[in-house]
Design an enzyme around this catalytic site. Structure first.
Site, PDB file in Angstrom:
ATOM      1  CB  SER A 120     -18.123  75.065 -17.241  1.00 34.04           C
ATOM      2  OG  SER A 120     -18.212  76.348 -16.713  1.00 34.04           O
ATOM      3  N   GLY A 127     -23.806  83.616 -21.791  1.00 30.57           N
ATOM      4  CA  GLY A 127     -22.543  84.053 -22.384  1.00 30.57           C
ATOM      5  C   GLY A 127     -21.705  82.872 -22.850  1.00 30.57           C
ATOM      6  NE  ARG A 138     -21.901  88.637 -19.770  1.00 31.26           N
ATOM      7  CZ  ARG A 138     -21.771  87.393 -19.345  1.00 31.26           C
ATOM      8  NH1 ARG A 138     -22.815  86.565 -19.380  1.00 31.26           N
ATOM      9  NH2 ARG A 138     -20.617  86.970 -18.898  1.00 31.26           N
ATOM     10  CB  SER A 164     -11.879  85.000 -20.727  1.00 34.22           C
ATOM     11  OG  SER A 164     -13.045  84.414 -21.277  1.00 34.22           O
ATOM     12  CD  GLN A 172     -17.887  82.694 -21.006  1.00 36.60           C
ATOM     13  OE1 GLN A 172     -17.879  83.828 -21.481  1.00 36.60           O
ATOM     14  NE2 GLN A 172     -18.849  82.270 -20.210  1.00 36.60           N
ATOM     15  CG  ASP A 198     -19.017  81.984 -12.564  1.00 35.90           C
ATOM     16  OD1 ASP A 198     -18.895  83.108 -13.080  1.00 35.90           O
ATOM     17  OD2 ASP A 198     -18.982  80.927 -13.222  1.00 35.90           O
ATOM     18  CE  LYS A 223     -17.484  86.734 -15.118  1.00 39.72           C
ATOM     19  NZ  LYS A 223     -17.079  85.726 -16.107  1.00 39.72           N
ATOM     20  NE  ARG A 246     -22.625  82.098 -11.557  1.00 41.45           N
ATOM     21  CZ  ARG A 246     -22.781  80.780 -11.635  1.00 41.45           C
ATOM     22  NH1 ARG A 246     -23.216  80.098 -10.600  1.00 41.45           N
ATOM     23  NH2 ARG A 246     -22.505  80.136 -12.760  1.00 41.45           N
TER      24      ARG A 246
HETATM   25  C1  S3P Z   1     -17.222  79.969 -18.007  1.00 38.30           C
HETATM   26  C2  S3P Z   1     -16.181  80.838 -17.796  1.00 38.30           C
HETATM   27  C3  S3P Z   1     -16.299  82.039 -16.949  1.00 38.30           C
HETATM   28  C4  S3P Z   1     -17.516  81.962 -16.034  1.00 38.30           C
HETATM   29  C5  S3P Z   1     -18.749  81.496 -16.745  1.00 38.30           C
HETATM   30  C6  S3P Z   1     -18.530  80.120 -17.345  1.00 38.30           C
HETATM   31  C7  S3P Z   1     -16.999  78.825 -18.899  1.00 38.30           C
HETATM   32  O1  S3P Z   1     -16.431  83.158 -17.777  1.00 38.30           O
HETATM   33  O2  S3P Z   1     -17.758  83.231 -15.453  1.00 38.30           O
HETATM   34  O3  S3P Z   1     -19.852  81.432 -15.856  1.00 38.30           O
HETATM   35  O4  S3P Z   1     -17.823  77.891 -18.883  1.00 38.30           O
HETATM   36  O5  S3P Z   1     -16.007  78.832 -19.628  1.00 38.30           O
HETATM   37  P1  S3P Z   1     -15.156  83.933 -18.373  1.00 38.30           P
HETATM   38  O6  S3P Z   1     -14.509  83.058 -19.353  1.00 38.30           O
HETATM   39  O7  S3P Z   1     -15.711  85.157 -19.015  1.00 38.30           O
HETATM   40  O8  S3P Z   1     -14.295  84.245 -17.180  1.00 38.30           O
END
Ligand code: S3P
Length: 455
Positions: free
Chosen positions: A29, A101, A129, A174, A176, A326, A353, A402
């Site tokens: 991240s 993603g 997704r 989320s 993200q 995760d 996911k 994973r």
């Molecule tokens: C992430 C947020 C998570 C996580 C992903 C990385 C990020 O996703 O599952 O592996 O770097 O912001 P979500 O925001 O969909 O929960």
């Protein structure tokens, strides 16, 4: 997703012990965010400890298309010559984010308030997704998105030349989505506000501040408000990326499950928005020794010592999900070798996911002789405890790193070897996983040739 075209299976088998000291790869991240914020600053940002995996290469490839200059230097550090907020150029080609993603969702935000047009796509997993969770709030800034009726990739995205700031309440917790909105807000006039009722990983907030953006966090009666002030001028930074706690979780679980193990992981990030897995294994009876050693890249880090230990099943509450989202696949594997039932509540997000992780873990565990129960948003695993996990299964990884790593870890402690049908997805986040686990004493090898890496 990977440079290899043909899938290849991999088997792990009962190992005598895991022993030694190691570091884990850079946080995924934080690596994405360091690159993206570097691309939005004016001048050179220097990044060391960057995760060098397929997902991160997706972000690098995309940012180069938007006009940033990104280079790896001989001593392993990376430089990003950013173009400034609002400085992205029209990409000359479709942007393929592979399996990532985080790349596509954060980049949609970063480009939404700049007048550029691009097509985003990804691999089979990413094309399944949900993207509306980011395109909906980004539309409120004035950006436009077109493509398939179901809102899935490929998507043509057109950023707006005339953005308006946005206030948006997250419907799903989320990081993200929150990050995409904050990145878009950087180039909109005035304050953009994200309201979250459950706390998600806060790396974007920390890093935006480090790059000089005005970012206020207000604790209000209706949740946590993250407020970025627009037309931000980001200053280039020097960042050291800490070790990824989500990568560390695989090694922690492997050592807890494998008899005679005693390992130490150095410089692992322990940001409290990411430590739900450590809390959970602690409740299951693990006695980890966590020695906080300071900060890296504005994030707390620690050395973590793990020894083999019999664990007991517990109930994992739904409110813990964002802090270990995760880690549920590896927790399900760990729960299989514990005594009693582990119930993971409120994990519906796992269905969207890199794969449907509830289904992938449930089917794989069943093939290894483990009893499970599942609902739309929960998974219960009946641990095999003292009898041990039977193993012998051939588990589908479904383009999900994973899932692949979770079953390889379980195989180290099961009676019969466990095979994953496709090991390529591991490159997504932890390219050295097999070598590292082998160097600690894990028995991993190619099933077809019965080659086993010696312990
Ligand atoms: C992430 C947020 C998570 C996580 C992903 C990385 C990020 O996703 O599952 O592996 O770097 O912001 P979500 O925001 O969909 O929960």
């Amino acid at each position: 997703m990977t440079t290899e075209t043909n899938s290849f299976s991999l088997t792990s088998r009962k190992s005598h012990s895991l022993r030694g000291e190691t570091t884990v790869p850079g946080d995924k991240s934080i690596s994405h965010r360091a690159l993206i914020l570097g691309s939005l600053a004016v001048g050179p940002t220097r990044i060391s400890g960057l995760l060098e995996s397929a997902d991160i290469h997706s972000t690098i490839g995309a940012l180069k298309q938007f006009g940033a200059e990104i280079e790896r230097h001989d001593d392993g550090y990376w430089s990003v010559h950013g173009v400034g907020t609002g400085g992205y150029a029209d990409p000359a080609d479709v942007i393929d984010c592979g399996n990532s993603g985080t790349s596509v969702r954060l980049l949609l935000g970063a480009m939404a308030t700049t007048p550029v047009t691009t097509v985003f796509t990804g691999d089979h997993s990413l094309r399944g997704r949900p993207m509306r969770r980011v395109t909906e709030p980004l539309t409120a800034f004035g950006a436009q998105f077109s493509g398939r009726a179901d809102g899935l990739l490929p998507i043509t995205a057109t950023g707006t030349a005339d953005p308006v700031p946005v206030t948006y309440r997250l419907t799903t917790p989320s990081a993200q989505t929150a990050s995409a909105i904050l990145l878009a807000g950087l180039n909109a006039p005035g304050p953009t506000r994200v309201i979250e009722s459950a706390r998600t990983r806060d790396h974007t907030v920390r890093m935006l501040r480090a790059f000089g953006a005005r970012l206020d966090v207000e604790e209000c009666h209706d949740g946590r408000h993250l407020v970025v002030t627009g037309y931000a001028e980001l200053q280039p930074q020097s960042i050291h990326v800490p070790g990824d706690p989500s990568a560390a979780a695989f090694l922690i679980a492997a050592a807890l499950m494998t008899e005679n193990s005693d390992i130490c992981l150095r410089n692992v990030g322990i940001n409290s928005t990411r430590t739900g897995f450590l809390t959970t294994v602690n409740e299951m009876g693990a006695k980890l020794r966590i020695n906080e050693t300071g900060k890296q890249g504005g994030e707390p880090i620690a050395d973590i010592r793990v020894q083999h230990q019999p664990l007991r099943g517990i109930d994992v509450p739904p409110e813990r999900a964002p802090s270990m989202i995760d880690e549920y696949p590896i927790l399900a594997a760990l729960a299989a070798s514990a005594e009693g039932e582990t119930v993971m509540h409120g994990i519906g997000e796992l269905r969207v996911k890199e794969s449907d992780r509830i289904d992938a873990m449930a089917r794989g565990l069943e093939s290894c002789g483990v009893s499970i129960r599942e609902t739309e948003n929960s998974l219960s695993v009946t641990g095999c405890g003292y009898d041990g996990v039977k193993g012998g299964g051939i588990c589908e990884t479904r383009l999900d790193h994973r899932i692949a790593m979770s079953f390889l870890c379980l195989g180290l402690a099961a009676h019969k070897p466990i095979t994953i049908d496709d090991a390529r997805p591991i490159d997504t986040s932890f390219p050295d996983f097999v070598e590292l686990l082998s160097s600690l004493g894990g028995c991993l090898g190619d099933r077809d040739r019965e080659r086993v890496t010696p312990a």
